[in-house]
Design a protein around this motif. Structure first.
Motif, PDB file in Angstrom:
ATOM      1  N   ALA A   1      -5.913   3.864   3.236  1.00 50.30           N
ATOM      2  CA  ALA A   1      -5.228   3.320   1.781  1.00 50.30           C
ATOM      3  C   ALA A   1      -4.313   2.650   2.103  1.00 50.30           C
ATOM      4  O   ALA A   1      -3.575   2.046   1.599  1.00 50.30           O
ATOM      5  N   VAL A   2      -3.629   3.214   3.703  1.00 52.73           N
ATOM      6  CA  VAL A   2      -1.986   3.082   4.658  1.00 52.73           C
ATOM      7  C   VAL A   2      -2.379   1.143   5.146  1.00 52.73           C
ATOM      8  O   VAL A   2      -1.236   0.803   4.958  1.00 52.73           O
TER       9      VAL A   2
ATOM     10  N   ILE B   1      -6.719   5.247  -1.987  1.00 52.77           N
ATOM     11  CA  ILE B   1      -5.552   4.954  -3.585  1.00 52.77           C
ATOM     12  C   ILE B   1      -4.928   3.677  -3.629  1.00 52.77           C
ATOM     13  O   ILE B   1      -4.907   3.525  -5.206  1.00 52.77           O
ATOM     14  N   SER B   2      -4.965   3.031  -2.634  1.00 55.09           N
ATOM     15  CA  SER B   2      -3.807   1.926  -2.965  1.00 55.09           C
ATOM     16  C   SER B   2      -5.333   0.607  -2.712  1.00 55.09           C
ATOM     17  O   SER B   2      -4.961  -1.467  -3.331  1.00 55.09           O
TER      18      SER B   2
ATOM     19  N   VAL C   1       2.107  13.205   0.038  1.00 51.65           N
ATOM     20  CA  VAL C   1       1.360  11.953   0.910  1.00 51.65           C
ATOM     21  C   VAL C   1       1.476  12.004   2.438  1.00 51.65           C
ATOM     22  O   VAL C   1       2.491  10.790   2.958  1.00 51.65           O
TER      23      VAL C   1
ATOM     24  N   LEU D   1       6.493   7.733   3.348  1.00 54.18           N
ATOM     25  CA  LEU D   1       5.228   9.585   3.220  1.00 54.18           C
ATOM     26  C   LEU D   1       6.355   9.808   3.223  1.00 54.18           C
ATOM     27  O   LEU D   1       7.754   9.765   4.402  1.00 54.18           O
TER      28      LEU D   1
ATOM     29  N   ASN E   1       0.962  -1.444  -0.141  1.00 53.68           N
ATOM     30  CA  ASN E   1       0.162   0.155  -0.085  1.00 53.68           C
ATOM     31  C   ASN E   1       0.781   1.288  -0.323  1.00 53.68           C
ATOM     32  O   ASN E   1       0.783   2.492  -1.023  1.00 53.68           O
TER      33      ASN E   1
ATOM     34  N   GLN F   1       2.537  10.600  -4.923  1.00 57.34           N
ATOM     35  CA  GLN F   1       3.803  11.522  -4.838  1.00 57.34           C
ATOM     36  C   GLN F   1       4.919  11.816  -5.469  1.00 57.34           C
ATOM     37  O   GLN F   1       5.494  12.698  -6.028  1.00 57.34           O
TER      38      GLN F   1
ATOM     39  N   LEU G   1       1.211   4.670  -2.659  1.00 57.23           N
ATOM     40  CA  LEU G   1       0.904   6.039  -2.095  1.00 57.23           C
ATOM     41  C   LEU G   1       2.422   6.710  -2.713  1.00 57.23           C
ATOM     42  O   LEU G   1       2.291   7.818  -2.625  1.00 57.23           O
ATOM     43  N   ASN G   2       3.095   6.166  -1.770  1.00 56.47           N
ATOM     44  CA  ASN G   2       4.872   6.957  -2.318  1.00 56.47           C
ATOM     45  C   ASN G   2       5.089   6.891  -3.875  1.00 56.47           C
ATOM     46  O   ASN G   2       5.453   7.924  -4.351  1.00 56.47           O
TER      47      ASN G   2
ATOM     48  N   PRO H   1      -4.186  10.044   3.841  1.00 53.31           N
ATOM     49  CA  PRO H   1      -5.144   9.058   3.505  1.00 53.31           C
ATOM     50  C   PRO H   1      -4.607   8.214   4.753  1.00 53.31           C
ATOM     51  O   PRO H   1      -3.943   7.854   5.319  1.00 53.31           O
TER      52      PRO H   1
ATOM     53  N   HIS I   1      -9.401   9.267   0.774  1.00 57.40           N
ATOM     54  CA  HIS I   1      -8.513   8.538  -0.708  1.00 57.40           C
ATOM     55  C   HIS I   1      -8.696   6.625  -0.698  1.00 57.40           C
ATOM     56  O   HIS I   1      -7.657   6.616  -0.202  1.00 57.40           O
TER      57      HIS I   1
END
Length: 395
Positions: free
Chosen positions: A259-260, A227-228, A45, A65, A30, A38, A34-35, A256, A225
């Motif tokens: 999402a993590v 995102i993942s 993030v 992050l 995850n 960004q 996210l990385n 988020p 969000h």
């Protein structure tokens, strides 16, 4: 995209019960997504500690992050002490004694109302003289709802979250220097959602608050969000973020939470008793109200590995917790074989907004915490709780 499965081959007998088990590999997967966002978009993030604050995994956060966001003093301290990077703090209201400490810890401090900024402006600017990196922002309310559940909708009618445009306009008319010291805005409307709701929200923010963008340097798009999640439109998000920053010359932050930790953890529980009252019932050594409160608050149905909807498989049970609360019901599930006392059940996707919300109501023991790595099968029980944890919460 096919759903990523991590716990299909996990042996639940290896941990005490009840127990939260976090897969380090899943969290890292995850964080890599996210990385990527960004890295390719230029945004920053932050991990929202309100959703997942297992600080034993802080080294992973530091690797991927830009920092963390906090909802008050204790989360801000945890972010500064364990997670590294930037620490952003927002609260619906600050007590002065808490804010004095937050101003020595955080990098961004966000104020929820006109009155709180007026009350603490001088205190905040004095702290900024000591710590020039300290920045201040206002949470704005775009008055645009995207949430389906009012309990989790920050823009529901009469919401206490954020400053509506009429209130901000009035404050600036009354005091032309009101925005002095404010360098950013923050908004938050989403809950477990993908890109289109964010795009609609952003249009509302621009329409209502865009006239003030020239006074700020950064903007925080808040959380919610997903995102993942496998079907999230990551490429489109990156393109949208790049376009927004190019158009408005503002540094964007995302924070988020779920999402993590999506699909990164399970809750292992054990069947303690099998009873009957019109329907077959199984009492577990866990609890909806103590260990997975969103089952009751959201509400939502927690998935159990190997189980199905009622009556889909041969044996259906109503699963309940150990507390005295009559409504401590997890839900109705069916199983291929009859449940047995001592049998382990594994509740899926239980890392976010579970561990951070647990209570000891009725003296029910808190679940242990274990970190597992699905890549290597390494397992470590990092925390177990007992009577002293219950007793020391009281006096």
């Amino acid at each position: 995209m096919q759903k990523r499965e991590y716990f299909n081959h996990f042996n639940a007998a290896r941990v005490p019960s009840p127990c939260f088990v976090i897969d380090k590999a899943a969290v890292e997967d995850n964080l890599k997504i996210l990385n990527r966002v960004q890295r390719e978009s230029g945004v920053k993030v932050l991990g929202a500690l309100k959703a997942f604050s297992c600080w034993s995994l802080a080294p992973l956060f530091r690797q991927y992050l830009s920092g963390t966001c906090a909802s008050g003093l204790h989360e801000a301290r945890l972010g500064r002490e364990e997670f590294g990077g930037e620490v952003h703090c927002y609260s619906a209201a600050y007590k002065e004694s808490d804010l004095e400490q937050i101003l020595e810890i955080a990098d961004h401090v966000l104020f929820n109302s006109v009155t709180q900024w007026q009350q603490f402006k001088n205190l905040s600017l004095a702290a900024q003289k000591r710590r020039p990196q300290l920045a201040f922002g206002l949470r704005i309310n775009p008055e645009h709802s995207e949430g389906d559940v009012p309990l989790y909708d920050p823009c529901a009618p009469c919401s206490r979250m954020g400053i509506p445009i009429a209130s901000l306009d009035a404050a600036i008319v009354a005091d032309p220097d009101f925005l002095q010291g404010i360098s950013g805005f923050h908004f938050h409307t989403l809950c477990q959602q993908d890109l289109p709701p964010l795009e609609r929200t952003l249009n509302a923010v621009i329409r209502r608050f865009g006239k003030y963008f020239k006074h700020i340097h950064w903007i925080n798009f808040g959380g919610g969000h997903h995102i993942s999640r496998e079907d999230y439109q990551v490429d489109d998000l990156i393109a949208m973020l790049k376009n927004f920053q190019a158009n408005y010359d503002l540094q964007v932050y995302l924070e988020p939470g779920e999402a993590v930790a999506i699909r990164s953890g399970v809750l292992v529980a054990e069947v303690v008793d099998i009873t009957w009252n019109t329907v077959a019932q199984a009492i577990l050594d866990t609890s909806a109200t103590c260990h997975m409160p969103d089952v009751l608050e959201m509400p939502y149905r927690a998935d159990i590995l190997g189980a199905a909807m009622p009556n889909e498989l041969a044996h259906t049970y109503r699963l309940g917790g150990m507390t005295c609360l009559a409504g401590d019901i997890i839900g109705d599930y069916s199983f291929a074989q009859p449940l047995q006392v001592g049998q382990r059940l594994v509740f899926d996707d239980m890392a976010h907004y579970t561990m951070v919300k647990t209570t000891t109501f009725n003296g029910i023991n808190l679940p242990s915490i274990a970190v597992w790595d699905s890549r290597t099968d390494e397992l470590e029980v990092i925390r177990q709780f007992g009577y002293e944890d219950f007793k020391t919460r009281l006096s």
